[in-house]
Scaffold this motif. Structure first.
Motif, PDB file in Angstrom:
ATOM      1  N   PHE A 184      -6.933  -2.979  -1.155  1.00 10.69           N
ATOM      2  CA  PHE A 184      -7.087  -1.535  -1.320  1.00 10.69           C
ATOM      3  C   PHE A 184      -8.561  -1.214  -1.547  1.00 10.69           C
ATOM      4  O   PHE A 184      -9.247  -1.893  -2.322  1.00 10.69           O
ATOM      5  N   TYR A 222      -9.937   1.101  -3.307  1.00  8.02           N
ATOM      6  CA  TYR A 222     -10.213   1.367  -4.722  1.00  8.02           C
ATOM      7  C   TYR A 222     -10.370   0.065  -5.506  1.00  8.02           C
ATOM      8  O   TYR A 222     -11.248  -0.053  -6.353  1.00  8.02           O
ATOM      9  N   PRO A 264       0.808  -1.226   0.000  1.00  7.88           N
ATOM     10  CA  PRO A 264       0.000   0.000   0.000  1.00  7.88           C
ATOM     11  C   PRO A 264       0.844   1.281   0.000  1.00  7.88           C
ATOM     12  O   PRO A 264       0.934   1.979   1.003  1.00  7.88           O
ATOM     13  N   VAL A 265       1.445   1.571  -1.113  1.00 10.96           N
ATOM     14  CA  VAL A 265       2.160   2.838  -1.290  1.00 10.96           C
ATOM     15  C   VAL A 265       1.303   3.715  -2.195  1.00 10.96           C
ATOM     16  O   VAL A 265       0.474   3.204  -2.954  1.00 10.96           O
ATOM     17  N   PRO A 266       1.486   5.038  -2.128  1.00 12.24           N
ATOM     18  CA  PRO A 266       0.593   5.938  -2.883  1.00 12.24           C
ATOM     19  C   PRO A 266       0.454   5.596  -4.371  1.00 12.24           C
ATOM     20  O   PRO A 266      -0.638   5.727  -4.924  1.00 12.24           O
ATOM     21  N   ASN A 267       1.490   5.143  -4.987  1.00 12.35           N
ATOM     22  CA  ASN A 267       1.431   4.833  -6.416  1.00 12.35           C
ATOM     23  C   ASN A 267       0.607   3.580  -6.723  1.00 12.35           C
ATOM     24  O   ASN A 267       0.245   3.348  -7.858  1.00 12.35           O
ATOM     25  N   HIS A 268       0.316   2.774  -5.711  1.00 13.86           N
ATOM     26  CA  HIS A 268      -0.403   1.516  -5.922  1.00 13.86           C
ATOM     27  C   HIS A 268      -1.876   1.571  -5.556  1.00 13.86           C
ATOM     28  O   HIS A 268      -2.699   0.935  -6.205  1.00 13.86           O
ATOM     29  N   VAL A 269      -2.218   2.286  -4.498  1.00 19.08           N
ATOM     30  CA  VAL A 269      -3.567   2.163  -3.928  1.00 19.08           C
ATOM     31  C   VAL A 269      -4.686   2.685  -4.825  1.00 19.08           C
ATOM     32  O   VAL A 269      -5.838   2.323  -4.630  1.00 19.08           O
ATOM     33  N   ARG A 270      -4.358   3.509  -5.827  1.00 21.88           N
ATOM     34  CA  ARG A 270      -5.394   4.018  -6.732  1.00 21.88           C
ATOM     35  C   ARG A 270      -5.082   3.696  -8.189  1.00 21.88           C
ATOM     36  O   ARG A 270      -5.612   4.315  -9.098  1.00 21.88           O
ATOM     37  N   THR A 271      -4.228   2.716  -8.402  1.00 23.27           N
ATOM     38  CA  THR A 271      -3.879   2.341  -9.767  1.00 23.27           C
ATOM     39  C   THR A 271      -4.758   1.188 -10.237  1.00 23.27           C
ATOM     40  O   THR A 271      -5.286   0.432  -9.426  1.00 23.27           O
TER      41      THR A 271
END
Length: 179
Positions: free
Chosen positions: A108, A110, A81-88
């Motif tokens: 996540f 999302y 869960p890093v910022p680049n992953h959680v909404r990809t």
């Protein structure tokens, strides 16, 4: 001959591969297939030192990827869960769906909203949750087949170019109307 779970893509610590390997080192009854580029000496050594059921299949041409997914039983994507992953929206779930595979994914919000009950969701830092989800899918034939069938249907009806191209065209039309 063993039931298998496949991960396709670049492998790094942030993509949850270490925990994934640790989980499968405790499940000798199943195989973990890793397909793609491995980044980092630590991760390369971790794969080399793994149990026999963790198989590194190497790097293959893009047109060959689906042949491996078709042979596997389950697809997995446990990004951390890093910022680049959680909404990809990674391509992996869609590739797994196109092959009619049940999926295990990071939990996540999302992803849960997007994929709903077409996947089982796990804390990507928890090898116990990965083990539990894997065993559940492998041992519950009804759930396994329900998810496989649903994912194939979603791929044909919702997550495909024909469907997505209409959304893109509508977006373009919206821009034209703003002029």
């Amino acid at each position: 001959e063993k039931k298998s779970v496949i991960y396709v893509g670049v492998m790094t610590d942030l993509r949850g591969i270490v925990t994934l390997i640790d989980a499968f080192n405790e499940m000798p009854e199943y195989e973990l297939w890793l397909l793609g580029i491995v980044r980092g000496d630590f991760l390369k050594k971790k794969i080399e030192d793994s149990e026999e059921n963790v198989k590194y299949l190497g790097i293959v041409e893009s047109f060959e990827v689906f042949q491996y997914i078709e042979k596997a039983d389950v697809g997995i994507i446990t990004f951390l869960p890093v910022p680049n992953h959680v909404r990809t929206l990674a391509t992996k779930p869609f590739e797994y769906m196109a092959c009619g595979k049940p999926i295990i994914m990071s939990n996540f919000s999302y992803w849960k909203e997007t994929f709903g009950d077409s996947s089982l969701y796990v804390d990507p830092n928890s090898k116990e949750e990965i083990i539990d989800a894997t065993k559940l899918l492998m041992n519950d034939n009804e759930l396994f087949h329900k998810m496989a069938k649903k994912n194939r249907r979603l791929s044909k009806e919702k997550y495909n170019w024909d469907s997505e191209s209409m959304k893109l065209l509508d977006l373009y039309k919206g821009f034209e109307n703003e002029k």
